[in-house]
Structures are given as structure tokens and as C-alpha cells.
Design a protein around this motif. Structure first.
Motif, PDB file in Angstrom:
ATOM      1  N   THR A   1       0.848  -1.189   0.000  1.00 23.67           N
ATOM      2  CA  THR A   1       0.000   0.000   0.000  1.00 23.67           C
ATOM      3  C   THR A   1       0.884   1.240   0.000  1.00 23.67           C
ATOM      4  O   THR A   1       2.097   1.164   0.204  1.00 23.67           O
ATOM      5  CB  THR A   1      -0.915   0.032   1.244  1.00 23.67           C
ATOM      6  OG1 THR A   1      -0.087   0.077   2.418  1.00 23.67           O
ATOM      7  CG2 THR A   1      -1.807  -1.190   1.300  1.00 23.67           C
ATOM      8  N   SER A   2       0.271   2.383  -0.217  1.00 22.20           N
ATOM      9  CA  SER A   2       0.993   3.653  -0.137  1.00 22.20           C
ATOM     10  C   SER A   2       0.015   4.718   0.332  1.00 22.20           C
ATOM     11  O   SER A   2      -1.180   4.462   0.502  1.00 22.20           O
ATOM     12  CB  SER A   2       1.591   4.035  -1.499  1.00 22.20           C
ATOM     13  OG  SER A   2       0.551   4.371  -2.408  1.00 22.20           O
TER      14      SER A   2
ATOM     15  N   GLU B   1      -3.166   0.422  -5.308  1.00 21.47           N
ATOM     16  CA  GLU B   1      -3.118   1.280  -4.136  1.00 21.47           C
ATOM     17  C   GLU B   1      -4.385   2.108  -4.062  1.00 21.47           C
ATOM     18  O   GLU B   1      -4.637   2.974  -4.910  1.00 21.47           O
ATOM     19  CB  GLU B   1      -1.878   2.176  -4.201  1.00 21.47           C
ATOM     20  CG  GLU B   1      -0.586   1.365  -4.198  1.00 21.47           C
ATOM     21  CD  GLU B   1       0.627   2.222  -4.485  1.00 21.47           C
ATOM     22  OE1 GLU B   1       0.456   3.330  -5.023  1.00 21.47           O
ATOM     23  OE2 GLU B   1       1.742   1.783  -4.171  1.00 21.47           O
TER      24      GLU B   1
END
Length: 377
Positions: A85-86, A286
């Protein structure tokens, strides 16, 4: 003859005349003295208010400190593939300054009154009479556990999992007709052959019998059992209903293990952000597109987002944490209008799908003006 030859004696100098304070000066001194006394009294007098201010911010995609000081992922999942994820999906908290044992001073209240990030709140709104600080903490801890279960159920249901809804007995009333038959921890599966996977289904099945004896099927320690329970009438809510004298809670039998590590935070208001964090962890790509999102709101297993307290403090907490986008429960919009800090854009959501739609619009350069927001009128 003088004791000192050749000395002369000079007359003593006259003392300067005493200057008498004019009337206005005396009045000013009295006013100053009274003001100092009044300020001292205000410092010592107890108040009947507490102060709410922005609390710590936690990224559901990041880490949290454990009780021994180590860092671990705030959301951990086993039994299914997870993905990188970001960006951030920040959940927000509110700190309360003061309690019944020690209330803020009038100076502190005055300072908070002029600070838009803080709120002065009657102490009874936060600490109900007859409820100790410890009891309140225990209740908030229980609400946090429930919110994590509901968030997990909402997220997994959104992704197509069967979340295995079930009703678990939490306890029995003092005069329960089910005493000696049901116990805390039992999972009620059906009533008179009607499946009861939700608390609503259980209540409906009990009331449908109109007071007749019921056959309750339940699991205890993995063993299927039945018991015959005769309901009693209850008029405490203003309408007649039938009860079997148990307190119940909605529970789930999840197909994968989802663990949320968050110490010293209570209440149900992080539910929606938990659900979004779980979905992002379980799906490729994401969800945030690297953007900084913050938000708040309760959530139930059906994905309905509910209102929370301290929304204004959470808006400022999001701004201080560097968030650009804020997801606010639609039912809190009346408190949001006119109180949005600079640099923060708010979207109104009433369901988990609304929140996902907002994230998708931001990350895909969609029409943001088409999204619901909090506005006057």
C-alpha cells in the motif's frame, strides 16, 4: 562645651512632605488588588467542563506501538494474499483534558474557548454521573473491539467473503428465564427452527412466539445443544415485547484472520477507516494512489457509516497530520460546515461504498465536484 572641639551643630533637614495618592490612583490600586484576588479565586474554583482537543493520528496502513514499545502493522492479515500500500488512511482521535477528579481551570477554559481546534464541553456529556473514569475506559475499550469486528465484516463482505454472522450470548439478567439453560459465550443458531444469524432476527423470532415456550438451538464449546425457554414480557421500553433475559452481541466467524493492533484508543469512531485499510491491504493496487486521506465514522457489517463525536477536533487533527482529503459521516455535516481548516477538502459519506467512490474519484482524476460534500442548507 561640645564633645567635639571645633564642631558646629546644624539643624536637621526637614522631612519631605508626604505625597497623598489622589482618589483615582487609590481606586486603581483597589481595582488591581481585587482583580488579582478574583484571578486567584478563579484558578482555585472547580469547573463543570472539560476540553476536547485533537488527539494522536494513526495511519491504518502504517504501524502502531505495542504495549512493550515495539512497532507492528496496525492491520495484520493471515489466510489471504495481501498487497503493498501507499499513501495514508488516517484515523483520528480526540483527547479529553480533565475528568471528575480534576477539571480544567477557568484560565484553561478561556484559552480553549478562543481556539478553533478545541471545544469546551459540559463534563456530564463526557463523564456521565455515576460512571467512573475506569468504567468509561472499559466501555470505550469494548466499543473499540466491537467496531473492529464490524469493520472487518464490512470490508470482507465488500470483497465478496462470507463473514459468517452469528449471535453470541454476552450475559444473563438477574431474573433471566434462561438461567441454567444458556451461558455467556453460547452461540444461538435458531429459535423454533428459524435461523437467527443477527440480533434482529433473534428478537423477531422470540417475539413471533408471543410468549409461548421456545426451542433454542445453540453451540457451546463446539457442541450443538438445545434448550426450552419460556419468554417473559417486558414493558420497559414503552411497548410490549418478549425477552428471554440474555444480553447478546453480534459476532462473526471470519474466513480469514484480521488483527488490528491499536493500544490506548477506545470508542467506535475508527470503524470506517479500519474497513478501508483492510480493503486496501487485501486488494492489488493502491487504494489511495499515494494521497493522504483522513476520516472518521462508525461502521456496521452492512457498510453503513454512522456519526461520531468531536468531528471539529478531528478536522484539525487531520490538517496537522498533513492530510489533504477528509471523509466525514453525512450525519455530522451540520458540525462540519464553517469549520473546515485551510488545505482540507471534505467529502460526505453515508456508506462504505461512498467512501470507496470518493477515493477512486481522487486517485483517478474524477469529477470531485460531483461527490457529496458538507454544505450549508
Amino acid at each position: 562645651m561640645s564633645l567635639f572641639e571645633g564642631s558646629t551643630s546644624a539643624p536637621a533637614p526637614e522631612a519631605p512632605p508626604r505625597r497623598r495618592l489622589a482618589g483615582p490612583a487609590v481606586a486603581g490600586l483597589w481595582a488591581l488588588s481585587l482583580s488579582l484576588v478574583a484571578l486567584l479565586v478563579l484558578t482555585l474554583l472547580p469547573t463543570s467542563f472539560v476540553i476536547q482537543r485533537p488527539g494522536p493520528v494513526y495511519d491504518t496502513l502504517g504501524t502502531a506501538s505495542t504495549s512493550d514499545g515495539a512497532d507492528e502493522p496496525l492491520i495484520s492479515i493471515s489466510g489471504a494474499e495481501t498487497y503493498p500500500t501507499s499513501g495514508t488512511l488516517d484515523l483520528l482521535t480526540v483527547e479529553v483534558l480533565g475528568n471528575r477528579e480534576r477539571t480544567p481551570s477557568w484560565f484553561e477554559l478561556a484559552a480553549a474557548w478562543f481556539d478553533p481546534a478545541r471545544a469546551v464541553v459540559p463534563i456530564d456529556d463526557i463523564f456521565p454521573r455515576g460512571v467512573t473514569t475506569e468504567q468509561r475506559q472499559e466501555e470505550n475499550a469494548a466499543l473499540m473491539v466491537d467496531s473492529q469486528k464490524e469493520a472487518t465484516a464490512a470490508a470482507l463482505a465488500e470483497l465478496g467473503y462470507d463473514v459468517g454472522e452469528l449471535v453470541r450470548v454476552h450475559g444473563l439478567t438477574d431474573t433471566s428465564p434462561a438461567a441454567g439453560l444458556l451461558e455467556a459465550g453460547d452461540v444461538i443458531r435458531s429459535v423454533d427452527g428459524v435461523a437467527t444469524p443477527t440480533t434482529t432476527a433473534l428478537r423477531d423470532a422470540i417475539n413471533a412466539a408471543d410468549g409461548a415456550a421456545l426451542t433454542v438451538a445453540f453451540d457451546r464449546d463446539g457442541q450443538e445443544q438445545t434448550a426450552t425457554v419460556t419468554p417473559e414480557q417486558d414493558d420497559s421500553t414503552g411497548e410490549t415485547r418478549w425477552v428471554i433475559g440474555v444480553t447478546i452481541m453480534q459476532d462473526f466467524d471470519f474466513p480469514i484472520d484480521v488483527s488490528i493492533a491499536l493500544n490506548n484508543v477506545g470508542g467506535p469512531s475508527a470503524g470506517m477507516m479500519f474497513a478501508l485499510g483492510i480493503i486496501d491491504t487485501l486488494t492489488p493496487g493502491e487504494l489511495t494512489g499515494g494521497e493522504r486521506f483522513a476520516g472518521t465514522g462508525t461502521i456496521d457489517a452492512a457498510g453503513q457509516v454512522g456519526p461520531i463525536g468531536g468531528i471539529r477536533q478531528k478536522l484539525y487533527g487531520a490538517q496537522e497530520a498533513g492530510a489533504t482529503w477528509f471523509l466525514a459521516p453525512e450525519q455530522n455535516c451540520g458540525e462540519v460546515v464553517g469549520h473546515v481548516p485551510d488545505g482540507l477538502r471534505v467529502f460526505s459519506v453515508s456508506t462504505l461504498d461512498d467512501a470507496l467512490t470518493a477515493l477512486d474519484a481522487v486517485t483517478s482524476d474524477g469529477d470531485l465536484d460531483a461527490l457529496p460534500t458538507c454544505s450549508a442548507g
